[in-house]
Design an enzyme around this catalytic site. Structure first.
Site, PDB file in Angstrom:
ATOM      1  N   GLY A   1       9.364  23.245 -52.494  1.00 39.37           N
ATOM      2  CA  GLY A   1       8.023  23.405 -51.919  1.00 39.37           C
ATOM      3  C   GLY A   1       8.122  23.594 -50.412  1.00 39.37           C
TER       4      GLY A   1
ATOM      5  CB  CYS B   1      -4.703  14.995 -46.994  1.00 41.89           C
ATOM      6  SG  CYS B   1      -3.084  15.750 -47.112  1.00 41.89           S
TER       7      CYS B   1
HETATM    8  C1  UDX Z   1       1.300  19.680 -50.744  1.00 41.39           C
HETATM    9  C2  UDX Z   1       0.154  18.871 -51.330  1.00 41.39           C
HETATM   10  O1  UDX Z   1      -1.056  19.549 -51.019  1.00 41.39           O
HETATM   11  C3  UDX Z   1       0.090  17.479 -50.784  1.00 41.39           C
HETATM   12  O2  UDX Z   1      -0.770  16.692 -51.549  1.00 41.39           O
HETATM   13  C4  UDX Z   1       1.388  16.844 -50.876  1.00 41.39           C
HETATM   14  O3  UDX Z   1       1.344  15.631 -50.175  1.00 41.39           O
HETATM   15  C5  UDX Z   1       2.507  17.717 -50.374  1.00 41.39           C
HETATM   16  O4  UDX Z   1       2.463  19.011 -50.940  1.00 41.39           O
HETATM   17  P1  UDX Z   1       1.328  21.198 -48.634  1.00 41.39           P
HETATM   18  O5  UDX Z   1       2.738  21.281 -48.230  1.00 41.39           O
HETATM   19  O6  UDX Z   1       0.288  21.229 -47.570  1.00 41.39           O
HETATM   20  O7  UDX Z   1       1.034  19.850 -49.370  1.00 41.39           O
HETATM   21  O8  UDX Z   1       1.027  22.258 -49.784  1.00 41.39           O
HETATM   22  P2  UDX Z   1       1.343  23.796 -49.801  1.00 41.39           P
HETATM   23  O9  UDX Z   1       1.352  24.322 -48.418  1.00 41.39           O
HETATM   24  O10 UDX Z   1       0.474  24.378 -50.838  1.00 41.39           O
HETATM   25  O11 UDX Z   1       2.867  23.846 -50.292  1.00 41.39           O
HETATM   26  C6  UDX Z   1       3.317  23.665 -51.589  1.00 41.39           C
HETATM   27  C7  UDX Z   1       4.402  24.708 -51.882  1.00 41.39           C
HETATM   28  O12 UDX Z   1       5.012  24.444 -53.139  1.00 41.39           O
HETATM   29  C8  UDX Z   1       3.880  26.144 -51.951  1.00 41.39           C
HETATM   30  O13 UDX Z   1       4.546  26.925 -50.995  1.00 41.39           O
HETATM   31  C9  UDX Z   1       4.190  26.587 -53.386  1.00 41.39           C
HETATM   32  O14 UDX Z   1       4.554  27.949 -53.467  1.00 41.39           O
HETATM   33  C10 UDX Z   1       5.344  25.670 -53.738  1.00 41.39           C
HETATM   34  N1  UDX Z   1       5.515  25.479 -55.184  1.00 41.39           N
HETATM   35  C11 UDX Z   1       4.473  25.094 -55.971  1.00 41.39           C
HETATM   36  C12 UDX Z   1       6.782  25.657 -55.750  1.00 41.39           C
HETATM   37  O15 UDX Z   1       7.736  26.002 -55.045  1.00 41.39           O
HETATM   38  N2  UDX Z   1       6.944  25.428 -57.095  1.00 41.39           N
HETATM   39  C13 UDX Z   1       5.906  25.080 -57.914  1.00 41.39           C
HETATM   40  O16 UDX Z   1       6.087  24.919 -59.107  1.00 41.39           O
HETATM   41  C14 UDX Z   1       4.625  24.908 -57.320  1.00 41.39           C
HETATM   42  C1  UDX Z   2      -4.401  13.672 -42.392  1.00 37.77           C
HETATM   43  C2  UDX Z   2      -3.778  12.350 -41.933  1.00 37.77           C
HETATM   44  O1  UDX Z   2      -4.148  12.107 -40.582  1.00 37.77           O
HETATM   45  C3  UDX Z   2      -2.278  12.390 -42.101  1.00 37.77           C
HETATM   46  O2  UDX Z   2      -1.715  11.133 -41.756  1.00 37.77           O
HETATM   47  C4  UDX Z   2      -1.952  12.725 -43.537  1.00 37.77           C
HETATM   48  O3  UDX Z   2      -0.547  12.813 -43.729  1.00 37.77           O
HETATM   49  C5  UDX Z   2      -2.609  14.029 -43.941  1.00 37.77           C
HETATM   50  O4  UDX Z   2      -4.021  13.950 -43.729  1.00 37.77           O
HETATM   51  P1  UDX Z   2      -4.711  16.079 -41.321  1.00 37.77           P
HETATM   52  O5  UDX Z   2      -5.584  16.367 -42.500  1.00 37.77           O
HETATM   53  O6  UDX Z   2      -3.662  17.064 -40.950  1.00 37.77           O
HETATM   54  O7  UDX Z   2      -3.955  14.701 -41.525  1.00 37.77           O
HETATM   55  O8  UDX Z   2      -5.651  15.931 -40.025  1.00 37.77           O
HETATM   56  P2  UDX Z   2      -6.455  14.747 -39.304  1.00 37.77           P
HETATM   57  O9  UDX Z   2      -6.095  14.800 -37.882  1.00 37.77           O
HETATM   58  O10 UDX Z   2      -6.329  13.460 -39.979  1.00 37.77           O
HETATM   59  O11 UDX Z   2      -7.962  15.274 -39.398  1.00 37.77           O
HETATM   60  C6  UDX Z   2      -8.637  15.381 -40.643  1.00 37.77           C
HETATM   61  C7  UDX Z   2     -10.056  15.841 -40.415  1.00 37.77           C
HETATM   62  O12 UDX Z   2     -10.848  14.816 -39.803  1.00 37.77           O
HETATM   63  C8  UDX Z   2     -10.199  17.060 -39.498  1.00 37.77           C
HETATM   64  O13 UDX Z   2     -11.191  17.923 -40.007  1.00 37.77           O
HETATM   65  C9  UDX Z   2     -10.626  16.446 -38.180  1.00 37.77           C
HETATM   66  O14 UDX Z   2     -11.294  17.353 -37.364  1.00 37.77           O
HETATM   67  C10 UDX Z   2     -11.507  15.327 -38.658  1.00 37.77           C
HETATM   68  N1  UDX Z   2     -11.677  14.216 -37.684  1.00 37.77           N
HETATM   69  C11 UDX Z   2     -10.595  13.505 -37.264  1.00 37.77           C
HETATM   70  C12 UDX Z   2     -12.954  13.867 -37.249  1.00 37.77           C
HETATM   71  O15 UDX Z   2     -13.950  14.495 -37.617  1.00 37.77           O
HETATM   72  N2  UDX Z   2     -13.080  12.816 -36.377  1.00 37.77           N
HETATM   73  C13 UDX Z   2     -12.025  12.082 -35.940  1.00 37.77           C
HETATM   74  O16 UDX Z   2     -12.226  11.128 -35.174  1.00 37.77           O
HETATM   75  C14 UDX Z   2     -10.737  12.440 -36.396  1.00 37.77           C
END
Ligand code: UDX
Ligand code: UDX
Length: 455
Positions: free
Chosen positions: A8, A272
């Protein structure tokens, strides 16, 4: 030398493995993905994700001890430690649809690992998963007649997009959960040794498997809960002439509350928060705890309300109609410093404005292409303008939804002159200088503060 594999190459797998490779030149790190396009991008100058500092880290390690490949089977066979970071989206069908995690990619990956293994391996859950998923994984992996033993660990990711490299370089903590057996504990230690190359040992927390799996969901639920809490209060501020920033500052100075994650907004987004909370809700329901489930579900309900209410405020302020009016959406990314648009508030706002028959023009420095894809057929009804001045030209209103710092530095006198009058600014992030904008002539509507109107 340890052969480390990550399955992934997404937002989580790519940056995490790049930093591990940077700090562990003695180990070989391979990142595989089923998407050829994504792997080709990881091997090019044009990385598939935008993340400050990522390019430098990749360039330092790529070709030395960091490799990106589509050869999944061969690399599984060679690996000692396998991180799995394939996506685990919210299930869209069957039992738990809309809440539970869809584990089909995870399970498929587990079976693929089993099929291609000829030696014992440590399998690390990097993806966020429901509690006790590791048990299912252990059962699948160890149900083999090859005599191979697999240890399953949980090592959740806490990095936030936009600061992923910084978060990996200097984590608040690294969490590793494993079985309390001798073999489980040896596996935990192997992973501790890898992180210890750059993370102080006191910041590496080891727990049992289930605590580690659950902690990831709980950390995100607590963070999101703070945002929904401050957003809930922002609505009360708008009715009472209290100021949400003053309230946030006043409560955040209490050390027990703390100042972080108290920024009122148009609503949280990202891949997330919503997914993990709904996952937590489903788990509570599954284990017969409906009151606990309802408690956490409210965090998501509040967030939906916040996005919808932002549009209601726009329509109500603009004389109860935006039909045919040009509205410039400032921001498409779910937060600043990323091109990611997953679950972005901008999409909900844009769709609601389209329902009201507004003409939406969207501007964003990095996220326009992703946003276009998210809109699907609706994309033909939206204008995409990389230049914010162009987006605002002839508009009746600006709706700011992403906190890109460059939006605060624009020449608003120039923008005001190019807009229809009366001109409105809805600051969904409270990053603009409201008093100055009002003096230029704008009608200014921040979040959680009294509106500043010329009429
Ligand atoms: C993902 C999940 O969204 C998150 O909940 C988890 O914590 C970590 O994995 P993210 O890395 O942001 O987070 O997802 P994404 O950018 O969609 O990457 C997943 C990758 O896995 C994709 O590039 C997809 O092509 C790959 N994949 C998926 C495989 O290589 N094999 C599979 O069978 C399915
Ligand atoms: C989050 C967690 O922070 C990280 O630890 C986890 O691994 C993945 O999910 P991320 O989704 O990348 O990370 O961004 P984050 O900075 O947490 O912001 C999430 C959302 O909340 C954004 O839309 C941001 O704009 C919003 N936000 C954040 C607010 O509206 N107010 C705040 O005070 C902080």
């Amino acid at each position: 030398m340890t052969n480390i594999l990550c399955i992934g190459a997404g937002y989580v797998g790519g940056p995490t493995m790049s930093v591990i490779a940077k700090h562990c030149p003695q180990h070989r790190v391979v990142v595989v993905d089923i998407s050829e396009e994504k792997i080709a991008a990881w091997n090019s100058d044009n990385l598939p994700i935008y993340e400050p500092g990522l390019k430098e880290v990749v360039e330092e390690a790529r070709g030395r001890n960091l490799f990106f490949s589509t050869e999944v089977d061969k690399n599984i066979a060679e690996a000692d430690i396998i991180f799995v970071s394939v996506n685990t989206p919210t299930k869209t069908f069957g039992r738990g649809a809309g809440k539970a995690a869809d584990l089909q990619y995870w399970e498929k990956t587990a079976r693929q690992i089993l099929k291609n293994s000829t030696s014992p391996k440590v399998v690390v859950e990097k993806s966020t998963l429901p509690v006790r998923t590791a048990q299912a994984m252990e059962r699948i992996l160890n149900s083999n007649d090859k005599g191979i033993h697999f240890d399953v660990l949980s090592n959740p990711e806490f990095l936030a997009e936009g600061t992923a490299i910084q978060d990996m370089e200097k984590p608040d903590r690294v969490l590793i959960g494993g079985r309390e057996t001798a073999s489980g504990q040896r596996a935990v230690q192997r992973l501790v040794e890898i992180y210890a190359h750059w993370v102080p040992r006191e910041r590496i927390i080891t727990t049992n498997l289930w605590s580690s799996e659950l902690s990831k969901l709980v950390a995100n639920a607590f963070l999101a809960q703070r945002i929904s809490s401050i957003n809930a209060i922002s609505n009360l501020c708008e009715k009472t002439e209290a100021d949400i920033e003053e309230v946030a500052h006043a409560i955040g100075t209490d050390q027990r509350i703390g100042p972080h994650f108290l920024k009122a907004s148009v609503g949280f987004g990202g891949s997330c928060f919503q997914k993990d909370i709904l996952n937590l809700v489903y788990l509570c329901e599954y284990y017969g705890l409906p009151e606990v489930a309802a408690y956490w579900e409210q965090v998501v309900t509040m967030n939906e309300y916040q996005k919808e209410n932002f549009v209601s405020k726009i329509v109500a302020t603009m004389f109860n109609t935006v039909a045919g009016k040009r509205i410039a959406l400032f921001g498409a990314a779910f937060k600043a410093h990323t091109g990611d648009t997953r679950e972005t508030a901008a999409l909900a706002v844009c769709r609601s404005l389209l329902e009201e028959h507004a003409q939406v023009v969207v501007t964003d420095p990095y996220a326009l292409e992703n946003f276009r894809a998210d809109l699907g057929e609706d994309a033909s009804r939206v204008v995409f303008a990389p230049d914010p001045y162009e987006a605002a030209e002839g508009a009746h209103a600006i709706a700011l939804v992403t906190e890109w710092p460059q939006f605060a530095e624009l020449d608003y006198q120039r923008i005001f002159e190019s807009m229809e009058k009366p001109a409105f600014i809805f600051d969904g992030r409270n990053i603009l200088k409201h008093r100055e904008l009002f003096e230029i002539g704008f009608n200014v509507l921040p979040i959680g503060k009294p509106p500043m109107l010329h009429f």
